[in-house]
Structures are given as structure tokens and as C-alpha cells.
Design a protein around this motif. Sequence first.
Motif, PDB file in Angstrom:
ATOM      1  N   TYR A 135      76.713  41.302  27.505  1.00  0.00           N
ATOM      2  CA  TYR A 135      76.210  41.881  26.288  1.00  0.00           C
ATOM      3  C   TYR A 135      74.533  42.087  26.856  1.00  0.00           C
ATOM      4  O   TYR A 135      74.153  43.212  26.350  1.00  0.00           O
ATOM      5  N   ILE A 136      74.063  41.094  27.581  1.00  0.00           N
ATOM      6  CA  ILE A 136      72.740  41.262  27.741  1.00  0.00           C
ATOM      7  C   ILE A 136      72.406  42.368  28.741  1.00  0.00           C
ATOM      8  O   ILE A 136      71.477  43.088  28.892  1.00  0.00           O
ATOM      9  N   GLU A 137      73.559  42.481  29.660  1.00  0.00           N
ATOM     10  CA  GLU A 137      73.546  43.878  30.601  1.00  0.00           C
ATOM     11  C   GLU A 137      73.378  45.029  30.041  1.00  0.00           C
ATOM     12  O   GLU A 137      73.031  45.948  30.246  1.00  0.00           O
ATOM     13  N   ALA A 138      74.308  44.814  28.726  1.00  0.00           N
ATOM     14  CA  ALA A 138      74.502  46.117  28.068  1.00  0.00           C
ATOM     15  C   ALA A 138      72.854  46.670  27.383  1.00  0.00           C
ATOM     16  O   ALA A 138      72.635  47.756  27.303  1.00  0.00           O
ATOM     17  N   MET A 139      72.280  45.653  26.945  1.00  0.00           N
ATOM     18  CA  MET A 139      71.169  45.978  26.382  1.00  0.00           C
ATOM     19  C   MET A 139      69.997  46.163  27.604  1.00  0.00           C
ATOM     20  O   MET A 139      69.165  47.339  27.139  1.00  0.00           O
ATOM     21  N   GLU A 140      70.042  45.748  28.640  1.00  0.00           N
ATOM     22  CA  GLU A 140      69.394  46.270  29.688  1.00  0.00           C
ATOM     23  C   GLU A 140      69.757  47.599  30.035  1.00  0.00           C
ATOM     24  O   GLU A 140      68.811  48.329  30.528  1.00  0.00           O
ATOM     25  N   TRP A 141      71.002  48.114  30.220  1.00  0.00           N
ATOM     26  CA  TRP A 141      71.592  49.255  30.583  1.00  0.00           C
ATOM     27  C   TRP A 141      70.733  50.338  29.279  1.00  0.00           C
ATOM     28  O   TRP A 141      70.647  51.477  29.768  1.00  0.00           O
ATOM     29  N   LEU A 142      70.875  50.029  28.197  1.00  0.00           N
ATOM     30  CA  LEU A 142      70.098  50.647  27.293  1.00  0.00           C
ATOM     31  C   LEU A 142      68.797  50.980  27.202  1.00  0.00           C
ATOM     32  O   LEU A 142      68.293  51.908  27.232  1.00  0.00           O
ATOM     33  N   GLU A 143      68.086  49.975  27.633  1.00  0.00           N
ATOM     34  CA  GLU A 143      66.754  50.002  27.989  1.00  0.00           C
ATOM     35  C   GLU A 143      66.470  50.956  29.106  1.00  0.00           C
ATOM     36  O   GLU A 143      65.451  51.674  29.078  1.00  0.00           O
ATOM     37  N   GLY A 144      67.345  51.042  30.110  1.00  0.00           N
ATOM     38  CA  GLY A 144      67.030  51.842  31.369  1.00  0.00           C
ATOM     39  C   GLY A 144      67.397  53.160  30.835  1.00  0.00           C
ATOM     40  O   GLY A 144      66.690  54.076  31.109  1.00  0.00           O
ATOM     41  N   ARG A 145      68.403  53.486  29.918  1.00  0.00           N
ATOM     42  CA  ARG A 145      68.553  54.923  29.521  1.00  0.00           C
ATOM     43  C   ARG A 145      67.415  55.293  28.554  1.00  0.00           C
ATOM     44  O   ARG A 145      67.049  56.445  28.683  1.00  0.00           O
ATOM     45  N   ARG A 146      66.974  54.413  27.772  1.00  0.00           N
ATOM     46  CA  ARG A 146      65.679  54.892  26.877  1.00  0.00           C
ATOM     47  C   ARG A 146      64.437  55.386  27.992  1.00  0.00           C
ATOM     48  O   ARG A 146      64.047  56.253  27.778  1.00  0.00           O
ATOM     49  N   ALA A 147      64.351  54.608  28.951  1.00  0.00           N
ATOM     50  CA  ALA A 147      63.392  54.959  30.062  1.00  0.00           C
ATOM     51  C   ALA A 147      63.507  56.297  30.701  1.00  0.00           C
ATOM     52  O   ALA A 147      62.505  56.925  30.865  1.00  0.00           O
ATOM     53  N   LEU A 148      64.908  56.420  31.224  1.00  0.00           N
ATOM     54  CA  LEU A 148      64.801  57.558  31.698  1.00  0.00           C
ATOM     55  C   LEU A 148      64.965  58.690  30.825  1.00  0.00           C
ATOM     56  O   LEU A 148      64.549  59.979  31.225  1.00  0.00           O
ATOM     57  N   ASP A 149      65.195  58.604  29.505  1.00  0.00           N
ATOM     58  CA  ASP A 149      65.126  59.717  28.572  1.00  0.00           C
ATOM     59  C   ASP A 149      63.619  60.039  28.339  1.00  0.00           C
ATOM     60  O   ASP A 149      63.401  61.355  28.085  1.00  0.00           O
ATOM     61  N   VAL A 150      62.817  59.071  28.239  1.00  0.00           N
ATOM     62  CA  VAL A 150      61.224  59.254  27.868  1.00  0.00           C
ATOM     63  C   VAL A 150      60.945  59.965  29.229  1.00  0.00           C
ATOM     64  O   VAL A 150      59.873  61.055  29.153  1.00  0.00           O
ATOM     65  N   GLY A 151      61.198  59.685  30.336  1.00  0.00           N
ATOM     66  CA  GLY A 151      60.650  60.029  31.629  1.00  0.00           C
ATOM     67  C   GLY A 151      60.993  61.634  31.669  1.00  0.00           C
ATOM     68  O   GLY A 151      60.342  62.487  32.123  1.00  0.00           O
ATOM     69  N   ASP A 152      62.426  61.929  31.241  1.00  0.00           N
ATOM     70  CA  ASP A 152      62.861  63.409  31.221  1.00  0.00           C
ATOM     71  C   ASP A 152      61.914  64.111  30.406  1.00  0.00           C
ATOM     72  O   ASP A 152      61.578  65.229  30.771  1.00  0.00           O
ATOM     73  N   GLN A 153      61.589  63.834  29.167  1.00  0.00           N
ATOM     74  CA  GLN A 153      60.548  64.397  28.178  1.00  0.00           C
ATOM     75  C   GLN A 153      59.437  64.472  28.965  1.00  0.00           C
ATOM     76  O   GLN A 153      58.545  65.726  28.625  1.00  0.00           O
ATOM     77  N   ILE A 154      58.837  63.599  29.581  1.00  0.00           N
ATOM     78  CA  ILE A 154      57.442  63.846  30.225  1.00  0.00           C
ATOM     79  C   ILE A 154      57.153  64.698  31.174  1.00  0.00           C
ATOM     80  O   ILE A 154      56.613  65.645  31.271  1.00  0.00           O
ATOM     81  N   ARG A 155      58.466  64.745  32.018  1.00  0.00           N
ATOM     82  CA  ARG A 155      58.513  65.512  33.184  1.00  0.00           C
ATOM     83  C   ARG A 155      58.516  66.991  32.610  1.00  0.00           C
ATOM     84  O   ARG A 155      57.895  67.836  33.442  1.00  0.00           O
ATOM     85  N   LYS A 156      59.314  67.302  31.550  1.00  0.00           N
ATOM     86  CA  LYS A 156      59.772  68.689  31.234  1.00  0.00           C
ATOM     87  C   LYS A 156      58.340  69.147  30.760  1.00  0.00           C
ATOM     88  O   LYS A 156      57.949  70.425  30.878  1.00  0.00           O
ATOM     89  N   PHE A 157      57.742  68.452  29.865  1.00  0.00           N
ATOM     90  CA  PHE A 157      56.367  68.689  29.098  1.00  0.00           C
ATOM     91  C   PHE A 157      55.408  69.148  30.288  1.00  0.00           C
ATOM     92  O   PHE A 157      54.784  70.209  30.132  1.00  0.00           O
ATOM     93  N   ARG A 158      55.240  68.331  31.218  1.00  0.00           N
ATOM     94  CA  ARG A 158      54.282  68.831  32.261  1.00  0.00           C
ATOM     95  C   ARG A 158      54.653  69.768  33.205  1.00  0.00           C
ATOM     96  O   ARG A 158      53.857  70.454  33.851  1.00  0.00           O
ATOM     97  N   SER A 159      55.845  69.816  33.298  1.00  0.00           N
ATOM     98  CA  SER A 159      56.130  71.074  34.220  1.00  0.00           C
ATOM     99  C   SER A 159      56.133  72.463  33.606  1.00  0.00           C
ATOM    100  O   SER A 159      56.118  73.668  34.118  1.00  0.00           O
TER     101      SER A 159
END
Length: 409
Positions: free
Chosen positions: A385-409
Motif C-alpha cells: 500500500y505504501i508503494e501504491a501511494m508512492e506510485w500515485l505521487e509519481g503519477r501526479r508528478a509526471l502529469d504536472v510535468g506534462d502540463q508545464i512542458r506543453k505550456f512552455r512548448s
Amino acid sequence: MPLRLPILWRDNLLSTAVSSPRSEITEIPAGAGTNLMPRRMHESYAQVTLPFASDPHLLDSYTNANGGIRTGKIMEHLDSLAGSVAYKHALGPAVESLGSIILEGFYFVTASIDRLDMLQPLTPQDTSDLRISGQVIFVGASSMEVAIKLESVNETTGEEKTVMIGEFSMVCRDAVTHKAQKLNPLILETETERELFHIGKVGKERKKKISLLSLSRSPPCEDESSLIHSLFVVHQPFTDSKGRPLETTPMGNTMLESTALMHPQDRNFHTTDDFSGYLMRLAYEIGYSTATLFANRPLRFFSLDNTTFKLPVPVGSILRLQSKVTHTKSGAANFRSDRHASLVNVRVQADVLDVKTGDKKTTNEFQFTWGDDHTLHKTVIPVTYIEAMEWLEGRRALDVGDQIRKFRS
């Protein structure tokens, strides 16, 4: 840049041994909190140039095994420049050196990093220098936001390209009590400065919101809970964009660990703890190793997400770094796709170990993103379960990064 205190470590030990305990100090020296002369935003501006074009030996000392630039060393300089900007705001634009913090009455520490984003590959060129610059963009009661920019400057053509941008939060502390110290207010004179001030203020508020929404404090949202349920119960297969199954790797199998003794040569300006930029470099390098081993090839650095320096790392302690892949993107049906074929999120946890007591305390949790334009044929999956929460945190980080990179491009 105030990387190190300009006195010998052995002299510092002697002065520490004969000095009075803090409880016996009754007179607090004048510092930033007692001479709050308003400062203009541009007065805090500072820059440092790495003259790679004219110094091939310097360039060679920054070149990594793949022919690129050692990004971890650059991060160390970014943090140092943020400290220079902070001291320049507090002491005035004419300051050229720093004395004893007991005489100054205050010191600065890096409280957090909002983000560091790599806008283009950092590769060495014989005709280009690297310029690091920054200035204060927001000042609160005892903290400030410092915007940092890394640029490539071509000496032949004069062309300048922004390579990396970031935002550092610096906190002012009393030299004796170590409590929050008030800062010089900021004078805003132009519309651009007011916009920068607003950006810094919004960034500070966003960090508080992100902290409150962290999965260590709040449960996952409904969509995330459904995703975890599907992952563990339905065993939905991970496939690529063409429906082919991806190889799955348990998160625990990606872990790397290292330890480092904190030496006085790597201490920060106020002499008792190790320099935060140095810790960032160590975290970056083990994180890069983790991502590279997982992908079976070198990857390009994209971003460092919000990270907070919770506790100091004293000289003489042992720093333990644990790194693992928490989430991946491969253009698969399970993930949102972007213009990069592969993205790998790596979490690095930094713990300080007390040599005498053996106590362990977590000082930092870093979230790095690497990737490239080649297909990644495997993904990471959580087991606990702890790894599942870390997995979701990583997913959130990648989604935010996607939005920022698309905005800047």
C-alpha cells in the motif's frame, strides 16, 4: 557565492570550544531583522559565468561519461547562487563578502525548491559559456522566493538560450536563537516587477497546497482509488500504444541505496550543517543511476519537483540515500501520452543517521523526472500500500510535468 565559510575548519572548532553557550548570550547582534531598509528587486540580482569556451580544462571537469554536463554539479551552483541573492537582498547590493554570522546576526537556509525544469539538453560546447543568474521576486515576513536561470551563451555568435529555470525558497534565521528573522521589504517599481512578485507569491501558496494534498496527509481521490483497486484486484494489464503488453517490474526491485559521511569541507556558510546544494547533487546522481538502470540506457533530465529541506544534515553525521522508480510513462493505454515516448519518475529519500545514537530522521524527499524519445518496453508496479501511494505521487508528478512542458512548448 557563499559556498563555504572563509575560515579554516580547525579554527572553527577552536572558537566553538571556547565560546559561551547560547543560553549565556544576552546581547543579540544587529542583523537583517533590525535594519529593515527596503530593497529594490533588481538590487539583489547576481550572476556567475562558467567560462567553458575559454577554459577547456574547466569544461572537462564538468563533462560526464556520456559527453554531457554533470547536471548535479550545476544544481549545486544554482543553490549557492540563490544563497548569494538572499544575502545581497539583506545586506545591500554593494556587499562583496560575508563575515561571521554572529556579527551579522542572521543566516539563510534553503527551505525548499519549487521546481527545476530543464528546457533543452545541457551539452558541452567549445564555443559556449554557461551563465547562472537570479534575483529575489517575492519577500514575505522571514522568507523569500528567488528565481534562478541557467543560460547557454555562445561566444562566437552572441546567441543566448535559456537551459534551465527554477525557484528557490530561502528562509532567514536568527544567528543565536535560530528563530525566524524578519526581512527587508521589497520595493516594486514597474509592472513587470509586480507580475514577478505575484508569480513568487502564487508559487509560495502553491507549495502549501501541494503539501496539504500530499498522500502522506490526505487519502487518494476517487479516480486514484479506483486506479489502485483496478491495479491490485482486476490486474488490468499494462500495454503500449499498440496494445502489446509491457514488462512489469516490482517497485522494490528498482531500489538503490548509498551512504555518505558528511565532511566539514562540504559544510554551508554557517558551519554546522552540510551544504544543501551538495545534498541535491548526491540525490541527483543516485536518482540518475536508478533511472538509467531501469531503462537500460542513459536518459535526459527533465525536472526536479517540489522538495522541502525538513531538517539540517550536521557535519559528522551519515547521510543515507534510497532511490527507486515510482512511476513510468511509455505512451501506454494506461497513461496520458505526451511528445516524449518515455518518462521515468524517481523518488530519492534522504535520511540523516546520528553516529552516536543510531537515530534516523528523514531530511528530504526528491522527485526527479528523466526521459527520452525512445520507447520504454517496461513499467514499474507497486506491491504494498505504501508503494501504491508512492506510485500515485509519481503519477501526479509526471502529469504536472506534462502540463508545464506543453505550456512552455
